[in-house]
Design a protein around this motif. Structure first.
Motif, mmCIF file in Angstrom:
data_model
loop_
_atom_site.group_PDB
_atom_site.id
_atom_site.type_symbol
_atom_site.label_atom_id
_atom_site.label_comp_id
_atom_site.label_asym_id
_atom_site.label_seq_id
_atom_site.Cartn_x
_atom_site.Cartn_y
_atom_site.Cartn_z
ATOM 1 N N ASN A 82 0.860 -1.178 0.000
ATOM 2 C CA ASN A 82 0.000 0.000 0.000
ATOM 3 C C ASN A 82 0.894 1.225 0.000
ATOM 4 O OD1 ASN A 82 -2.138 1.751 0.166
ATOM 5 N ND2 ASN A 82 -2.348 1.559 2.392
ATOM 6 N N TYR A 100 -3.700 -7.692 -3.010
ATOM 7 C CA TYR A 100 -4.118 -6.381 -2.511
ATOM 8 C C TYR A 100 -5.544 -6.489 -1.981
ATOM 9 C CZ TYR A 100 -0.243 -4.161 -5.126
ATOM 10 O OH TYR A 100 0.988 -3.784 -5.610
ATOM 11 N N TRP A 154 -8.686 -3.961 -1.407
ATOM 12 C CA TRP A 154 -9.182 -2.612 -1.698
ATOM 13 C C TRP A 154 -10.622 -2.481 -1.245
ATOM 14 C CZ3 TRP A 154 -7.411 -1.308 -7.403
ATOM 15 C CH2 TRP A 154 -6.017 -1.105 -7.412
ATOM 16 N N ASN A 155 -10.915 -1.388 -0.561
ATOM 17 C CA ASN A 155 -12.272 -1.038 -0.185
ATOM 18 C C ASN A 155 -12.723 0.183 -0.981
ATOM 19 O OD1 ASN A 155 -12.533 -3.046 1.789
ATOM 20 N ND2 ASN A 155 -11.582 -1.753 3.355
ATOM 21 N N ILE A 160 -10.877 4.527 -3.571
ATOM 22 C CA ILE A 160 -10.344 3.239 -3.136
ATOM 23 C C ILE A 160 -9.491 3.476 -1.901
ATOM 24 C CG2 ILE A 160 -8.764 1.358 -3.709
ATOM 25 C CD1 ILE A 160 -9.832 1.419 -6.510
ATOM 26 N N ASN A 161 -9.863 2.833 -0.814
ATOM 27 C CA ASN A 161 -9.158 2.957 0.463
ATOM 28 C C ASN A 161 -9.068 4.405 0.934
ATOM 29 O OD1 ASN A 161 -8.863 0.211 0.272
ATOM 30 N ND2 ASN A 161 -6.662 0.234 -0.103
ATOM 31 N N GLY A 185 -6.160 6.879 -6.436
ATOM 32 C CA GLY A 185 -6.117 5.641 -5.683
ATOM 33 C C GLY A 185 -4.712 5.128 -5.456
ATOM 34 N N VAL A 206 -6.575 -8.918 -6.591
ATOM 35 C CA VAL A 206 -7.078 -7.720 -5.923
ATOM 36 C C VAL A 206 -8.511 -7.991 -5.491
ATOM 37 C CG1 VAL A 206 -7.490 -5.242 -6.080
ATOM 38 C CG2 VAL A 206 -5.637 -6.273 -7.424
ATOM 39 N N VAL A 238 -11.754 -6.564 -4.276
ATOM 40 C CA VAL A 238 -12.429 -5.270 -4.244
ATOM 41 C C VAL A 238 -13.733 -5.439 -3.467
ATOM 42 C CG1 VAL A 238 -13.499 -3.439 -5.612
ATOM 43 C CG2 VAL A 238 -11.405 -4.561 -6.427
#
Length: 562
Positions: A7, A29, A31-32, A50-51, A56, A69, A71
């Motif tokens: 990150n 990864y 990702w939120n 994203i995050n 992002g 990833v 998501v």
């Protein structure tokens, strides 16, 4: 095999940090997709991120890696992510465009993308591919050479990201909804940005202007991405020559230039040397708009190169500012792109397709469609070969894989008629288009030559065309109408540039070639978001080859439902 989560919060890229990572080729990864408040241009609004980051987080990989990833959608809109410039061999399931290869990830749900890095080296990027969410959901993908392999040019002292984007004071989704409902144009943005900051030419923005620190005599790589929704940009650094070394995840022959022109969707790697008198120097990006009749955001976004000893100091009226071409200077764009060549040397070879088995021609136009419910009737539309693409309610990949009928038809038309595409006095019949969900089918291992022709229907516009799942060789381009007898004589059969997004010249043409060796469903579209919304879309289906290794991978255990 080790799984490493990375990150990176800043935009300074540390190559030595990446070199210290485990040598395993699998990375993961988390990702939120979340809402966050951001203040720009004197006001605060809620955006989708994203995050919580805008732009992002940066995704790092090496050529040959596999990255997953996950998501998780914690926002209020459906979302998909596209990995722009990633070939994804045999894996259209993780390509990302909504209603083409998947349906949206619903709020409170998640989906894990598998990213297969094959031939890419350089700067590519990712962005949302659902509605206009990519205005704030986008970021860089930095692909390094395999472990132990150096750049094919002197390694720069440091690397910086330069992400060009746009900012609306209002809700971008509302801009989309209002434009679609009216049938007219969409509201223009209020600013352009570099790394999420408008720069000191805008109100309430000077304090947070992006800065790049340099030390005298050292070289730096700028990884430039155009994430804007509406326009290409001229970009330069005051008093510093730029050496273009890569674009769209492929190396180019080193070319020293005073400016670059980068269309939405493209990524370019450039080198600068801090060889000027120590001080402050402006970095600037201004829009390119070939059609001077259009009302557009004609502002300029800036950043600052600050030499050692000048950190945090203020610019003045005498701070050097780049000299950039005029907003509508199409010749400056053509001069820039025609100089580019692929890097070909003892360590870098290319295989230019010579024996074409399938020839296609696409004409791009801005049109009209009847719309009784719109405040503007007829409404604006966009087309390829006089078909304005209609997105289905079930994604095309699922329909193809499961043999579901009624979702698309395999009858994408050729040119409907031959005429002067750059003529300006068209009839009403010429200006209206048709609709459909039509695809182009390719046999595995077809060698495709595609001529893309810009038209003057309702304006001369440079269309940035992006092909998912592929890169292509740009054989030639020029203004005017493509001449099938004489223009092929201009084709570069030795070292044409290798790209995944190409600008179709305003009132001009470009010819590309690629091999259909990536089975699956692949989107091609104009990367101007308003044109995508109006239907400037095509879809290729490349059929499976004769073996498992030349066929699509099976779908993952879970795909978001439609």
């Amino acid at each position: 095999m080790a799984m490493v989560a990375v990150n990176i919060l800043g935009f300074l890229l540390s190559f030595s940090l990446f070199l210290s990572l485990a040598s395993a080729g699998l990375y993961h990864y988390e990702w939120n997709v979340t809402e966050a408040n951001y203040t720009r241009l004197c006001s605060t609004k809620t955006i989708i991120t994203i995050n919580g980051l805008f732009p992002g987080p940066t995704l790092f990989a090496r050529r040959g890696d596999v990255v997953t990833v996950n998501v998780r959608n914690l926002a209020k809109y459906n979302i998909t992510i596209h990995w722009h410039g990633l070939r994804q061999p045999r894996n259209p399931w993780s390509d990302g465009p909504e209603y083409i290869t998947m349906c949206g990830i619903r709020p409170s749900y998640n989906f894990t993308y598998t990213l297969i890095f094959s031939e890419e080296e350089g700067t590519i990027w990712y962005h949302a591919h659902s509605d206009w969410s990519r205005a704030t959901i986008h970021g860089a993908i930095v692909v390094y050479p395999p472990k132990g392999v150096l750049y094919p040019y002197p390694t720069p002292y440091k690397e910086y990201l330069v992400i060009i984007s746009e900012w609306w004071k209002g809700d971008v989704m509302q801009v989309l909804e209002e434009g679609v409902a009216s049938g007219g144009g969409f509201n223009e943005s209020d600013a352009y940005m570099i790394n999420g900051q408008p720069g000191d030419q805008y109100n309430c923005s000077k304090e947070h202007t992006t800065r790049f620190h340099v030390e005298p005599g050292k070289s730096y790589m700028l990884r430039v991405i155009n994430a804007a929704l509406a326009y290409g940009h001229f970009f330069a650094v005051a008093n510093h020559n730029i050496t273009l070394v890569g674009r769209d995840g492929a190396y180019v022959s080193n070319e020293s230039v005073e400016y670059i022109c980068i269309t939405p969707g493209q990524g370019m790697d450039v080198l600068i040397t801090a060889d000027q008198t120590p001080g402050l120097y402006y970095v600037a990006a201004k829009p390119y708009n070939a059609d001077t009749r259009l009302v557009f955001d004609n502002t300029t976004t800036t950043a600052i190169v600050e030499y050692t000893g000048y950190e945090g100091t203020n610019t003045t009226s005498t701070t050097p500012f780049p000299t950039l071409p005029a907003f509508s200077d199409s010749q400056a764009v053509m001069d820039f792109v025609k100089r580019q060549r692929s890097m070909v040397d003892a360590n870098h070879s290319i295989s230019v397709p010579l024996n074409v088995t399938k020839r296609l021609a696409f004409a791009f136009a801005i049109n009209y469609l009847s719309c009784e419910t719109c405040s503007n009737n007829p409404k604006l539309a966009a087309s390829i070969n006089n078909v304005s693409f209609q997105l289905p309610s079930t994604d095309i990949l699922q329909a193809y894989y499961k043999n579901i009928s009624g979702v698309y038809t395999p009858d994408f038309p050729p040119f409907t008629k031959v005429f002067n595409f750059t003529y300006t006095n068209f009839t009403n019949d010429d200006e209206f288009t048709t609709t459909g969900t039509k695809v182009v089918e390719l046999e595995y291992n077809d060698t495709v030559e595609l001529v893309m022709q810009g038209t003057s229907l309702n304006g001369e516009i440079n269309h940035p065309l992006h092909l998912h799942g592929h890169s292509f060789f740009v054989m030639a381009r020029d203004f005017g109408n493509f001449d099938p007898e004489n223009d092929p004589k201009k084709f570069n059969l030795v070292d044409p540039p290798y790209e995944n997004t190409v600008g179709v010249p305003a009132a001009g043409w470009v010819a590309v070639r690629f091999r259909a060796v990536n089975p699956g469903v692949w989107l091609m579209h104009c990367h101007l978001e308003r044109h995508f919304s109006w239907g400037m879309i095509a879809v290729f289906i490349t059929k499976n080859g004769p073996t498992n290794e030349t066929s699509m991978l099976p779908p993952p255990p879970y795909m978001p439902p439609c």
